[in-house]
Design a protein around this motif. Structure first.
Motif, PDB file in Angstrom:
ATOM      1  N   ALA A  86       0.827  -1.206   0.000  1.00 49.18           N
ATOM      2  CA  ALA A  86       0.000   0.000   0.000  1.00 49.18           C
ATOM      3  C   ALA A  86       0.866   1.262   0.000  1.00 49.18           C
ATOM      4  CB  ALA A  86      -0.926   0.000   1.219  1.00 49.18           C
ATOM      5  N   ILE A  87       2.012   1.221   0.679  1.00 43.38           N
ATOM      6  CA  ILE A  87       2.944   2.355   0.664  1.00 43.38           C
ATOM      7  C   ILE A  87       3.550   2.512  -0.724  1.00 43.38           C
ATOM      8  CG2 ILE A  87       5.132   3.231   1.578  1.00 43.38           C
ATOM      9  CD1 ILE A  87       4.436   1.696   4.209  1.00 43.38           C
ATOM     10  N   LEU A  88       4.024   1.413  -1.303  1.00 47.05           N
ATOM     11  CA  LEU A  88       4.638   1.456  -2.624  1.00 47.05           C
ATOM     12  C   LEU A  88       3.641   1.860  -3.703  1.00 47.05           C
ATOM     13  CD1 LEU A  88       6.828  -1.775  -2.392  1.00 47.05           C
ATOM     14  CD2 LEU A  88       7.665   0.587  -2.427  1.00 47.05           C
ATOM     15  N   GLU A  89       2.388   1.563  -3.491  1.00 42.39           N
ATOM     16  CA  GLU A  89       1.342   1.910  -4.445  1.00 42.39           C
ATOM     17  C   GLU A  89       1.294   3.416  -4.721  1.00 42.39           C
ATOM     18  OE1 GLU A  89      -3.180   0.303  -4.977  1.00 42.39           O
ATOM     19  OE2 GLU A  89      -2.768   1.408  -3.125  1.00 42.39           O
ATOM     20  N   THR A  90       1.706   4.219  -3.738  1.00 41.69           N
ATOM     21  CA  THR A  90       1.687   5.675  -3.879  1.00 41.69           C
ATOM     22  C   THR A  90       2.836   6.204  -4.724  1.00 41.69           C
ATOM     23  OG1 THR A  90       3.094   6.118  -1.948  1.00 41.69           O
ATOM     24  CG2 THR A  90       0.725   5.824  -1.557  1.00 41.69           C
ATOM     25  N   GLY A  91       3.839   5.374  -4.989  1.00 43.66           N
ATOM     26  CA  GLY A  91       5.037   5.823  -5.678  1.00 43.66           C
ATOM     27  C   GLY A  91       6.165   6.187  -4.737  1.00 43.66           C
ATOM     28  N   ALA A  92       5.954   6.045  -3.420  1.00 48.56           N
ATOM     29  CA  ALA A  92       6.965   6.412  -2.426  1.00 48.56           C
ATOM     30  C   ALA A  92       8.160   5.469  -2.468  1.00 48.56           C
ATOM     31  CB  ALA A  92       6.346   6.408  -1.029  1.00 48.56           C
ATOM     32  N   THR A  93       9.301   5.979  -1.994  1.00 44.76           N
ATOM     33  CA  THR A  93      10.501   5.170  -1.789  1.00 44.76           C
ATOM     34  C   THR A  93      10.588   4.812  -0.320  1.00 44.76           C
ATOM     35  OG1 THR A  93      11.667   6.253  -3.601  1.00 44.76           O
ATOM     36  CG2 THR A  93      13.016   5.137  -1.944  1.00 44.76           C
ATOM     37  N   MET A  94      10.915   3.553   0.007  1.00 47.79           N
ATOM     38  CA  MET A  94      10.820   3.124   1.396  1.00 47.79           C
ATOM     39  C   MET A  94      11.867   2.091   1.770  1.00 47.79           C
ATOM     40  SD  MET A  94       7.561   0.498   1.332  1.00 47.79           S
ATOM     41  CE  MET A  94       7.832   0.073   3.060  1.00 47.79           C
ATOM     42  N   THR A  95      12.064   1.964   3.081  1.00 52.02           N
ATOM     43  CA  THR A  95      12.872   0.901   3.668  1.00 52.02           C
ATOM     44  C   THR A  95      12.012   0.160   4.678  1.00 52.02           C
ATOM     45  OG1 THR A  95      14.974   2.073   3.399  1.00 52.02           O
ATOM     46  CG2 THR A  95      14.885   0.378   5.097  1.00 52.02           C
ATOM     47  N   ALA A  96      12.022  -1.158   4.605  1.00 49.91           N
ATOM     48  CA  ALA A  96      11.270  -1.993   5.542  1.00 49.91           C
ATOM     49  C   ALA A  96      12.262  -2.738   6.429  1.00 49.91           C
ATOM     50  CB  ALA A  96      10.381  -2.983   4.793  1.00 49.91           C
ATOM     51  N   VAL A  97      12.058  -2.680   7.735  1.00 50.71           N
ATOM     52  CA  VAL A  97      12.932  -3.339   8.709  1.00 50.71           C
ATOM     53  C   VAL A  97      12.170  -4.496   9.332  1.00 50.71           C
ATOM     54  CG1 VAL A  97      14.274  -3.061  10.810  1.00 50.71           C
ATOM     55  CG2 VAL A  97      14.138  -1.176   9.165  1.00 50.71           C
ATOM     56  N   GLU A  98      12.666  -5.698   9.134  1.00 48.40           N
ATOM     57  CA  GLU A  98      11.987  -6.907   9.599  1.00 48.40           C
ATOM     58  C   GLU A  98      12.941  -7.766  10.421  1.00 48.40           C
ATOM     59  OE1 GLU A  98       9.813  -9.694  10.773  1.00 48.40           O
ATOM     60  OE2 GLU A  98       8.755  -8.261   9.461  1.00 48.40           O
ATOM     61  N   ILE A  99      12.529  -8.137  11.630  1.00 46.01           N
ATOM     62  CA  ILE A  99      13.385  -8.893  12.538  1.00 46.01           C
ATOM     63  C   ILE A  99      13.425 -10.386  12.221  1.00 46.01           C
ATOM     64  CG2 ILE A  99      11.545  -9.306  14.235  1.00 46.01           C
ATOM     65  CD1 ILE A  99      13.616  -8.921  16.444  1.00 46.01           C
ATOM     66  N   ASP A 100      12.384 -10.927  11.614  1.00 44.81           N
ATOM     67  CA  ASP A 100      12.261 -12.368  11.370  1.00 44.81           C
ATOM     68  C   ASP A 100      12.906 -12.717  10.023  1.00 44.81           C
ATOM     69  OD1 ASP A 100      11.525 -14.994  11.332  1.00 44.81           O
ATOM     70  OD2 ASP A 100       9.367 -14.662  11.394  1.00 44.81           O
ATOM     71  N   PRO A 101      14.022 -13.469  10.018  1.00 39.88           N
ATOM     72  CA  PRO A 101      14.757 -13.721   8.765  1.00 39.88           C
ATOM     73  C   PRO A 101      13.918 -14.308   7.627  1.00 39.88           C
ATOM     74  CG  PRO A 101      16.098 -14.337  10.648  1.00 39.88           C
ATOM     75  CD  PRO A 101      14.726 -14.016  11.190  1.00 39.88           C
ATOM     76  N   PRO A 102      13.126 -15.364   7.853  1.00 35.54           N
ATOM     77  CA  PRO A 102      12.347 -15.901   6.730  1.00 35.54           C
ATOM     78  C   PRO A 102      11.356 -14.889   6.163  1.00 35.54           C
ATOM     79  CG  PRO A 102      12.412 -17.467   8.549  1.00 35.54           C
ATOM     80  CD  PRO A 102      12.953 -16.180   9.077  1.00 35.54           C
TER      81      PRO A 102
END
Length: 316
Positions: A86-102
């Motif tokens: 939904a964030i990318l749908e706007t055309g925005a540039t982003m970084t996602a931080v995820e703790i769970d490796p898989p």
């Protein structure tokens, strides 16, 4: 770490035209279950995982956060990618931080599948958000503001928010989905029963408000608690920029005052604050901590620091 470096974001008035809303689709309940099954991923209590299965909810979060193609976005806990898309749908540039490796490893594949044109605008970092530093997020360490948009793990939501605000001065706003009780505490005002240390500490950085409620049915698995959206804007105090070096002492006073919230300030802070410091700060020591604003706690910390400085000079 899975790192897909985005190309430099365009600037200026033509940015929105150069980065139109991405083509693709968002995730529904069937998509979430399919991705989880295919990747062998099960929601875990350890990481506070409850995946959003309703496209309308994630679009609402993005809308409340006022994300556009020119917005730089940090997402913590992207999970299987519902809000990410939904964030990318706007055309925005982003970084996602995820703790769970898989989960972190799977996210780029999900974007490739459901919104391939947005792939070069996403960076995925496999790390605990509480351990993030500017070295981990060099793209957010300059002078350009960015916003946090996230469905935060309920068990660590408040520490994540306060840690990121402390470490990243250009984090100027956020809209996060958290447990309803957490949202209430973060946005509470002095004098209310739920006003506490999280309320005061967040107010050090700016102004927060609750911007909506979220039903349990939009998650898989459905949580046993209600959810809400909390919005925040970083602002200066009425007296001007706050002194970062005063923050630690102020927060120590806040923690001590609320550790015994039934007691007066004089009783709760007797081991920390001499009587004359209350007078210097203009704070009535018979008040309770729950009645003080962040500016009053900061004034008390300022007076205490001055008293400590004077005592140090006298003894030297």
């Amino acid at each position: 770490m899975t790192d897909m470096n985005p190309s430099p974001a365009p600037s200026g008035a033509s940015a929105a035209a150069e980065k139109p809303a991405a083509a693709g689709r968002l995730l529904g309940a069937a998509d979430i279950r399919h991705i989880a099954a295919e990747a062998g991923i099960s929601p875990t209590k350890k990481f506070g995982q409850n995946f959003v299965i309703d496209p309308g909810t994630v679009r609402r979060i993005v809308r409340e956060a006022a994300v556009t193609a020119d917005t730089r976005v940090l997402e913590v806990g992207p999970g299987l990618g519902s809000l990410t898309l939904a964030i990318l749908e706007t055309g925005a540039t982003m970084t996602a931080v995820e703790i769970d490796p898989p989960v972190a490893q799977r996210l780029p594949h999900t974007i490739d599948t459901y919104m391939p044109d947005a792939r070069n605008r996403l960076t995925v970092i496999n790390k605990d958000a509480l351990a993030l530093t500017s070295a981990d997020l060099p793209e957010f360490s300059g002078d350009e503001p960015f916003t946090l948009v996230a469905n935060l793990p309920y068990n660590v939501a408040t520490p994540i928010i306060l840690t990121l605000l402390e470490r990243f001065d250009m984090l100027t706003s956020f809209v996060v989905m958290v447990q309803k009780e957490v949202a209430d505490r973060l946005t509470a005002t002095p004098g209310s029963k739920i006003y506490g240390a999280p309320s005061v500490k967040l107010a050090w950085y700016g102004s927060a408000e609750r911007v909506g409620n979220i039903g349990r049915h939009v998650f898989w698995p459905a949580p046993n608690v209600d959810s809400a959206l909390a919005g925040f804007t970083r602002v200066q105090s009425h007296a001007g920029p706050r002194d970062p070096q005063l923050r630690q002492l102020t927060f120590q006073l806040v923690d001590a005052a609320f550790s015994q919230r039934r007691k007066t300030l004089h009783a709760a802070l007797k081991r920390m604050v001499p009587d004359e410091v209350f007078h210097t700060a203009g704070i009535d020591p018979t008040r309770r901590g729950e009645t003080l604003t962040i500016d009053e706690f900061a004034a008390l910390a300022t007076a205490l620091r001055q008293s400590q400085h004077e005592q140090g000079q006298a003894s030297s």
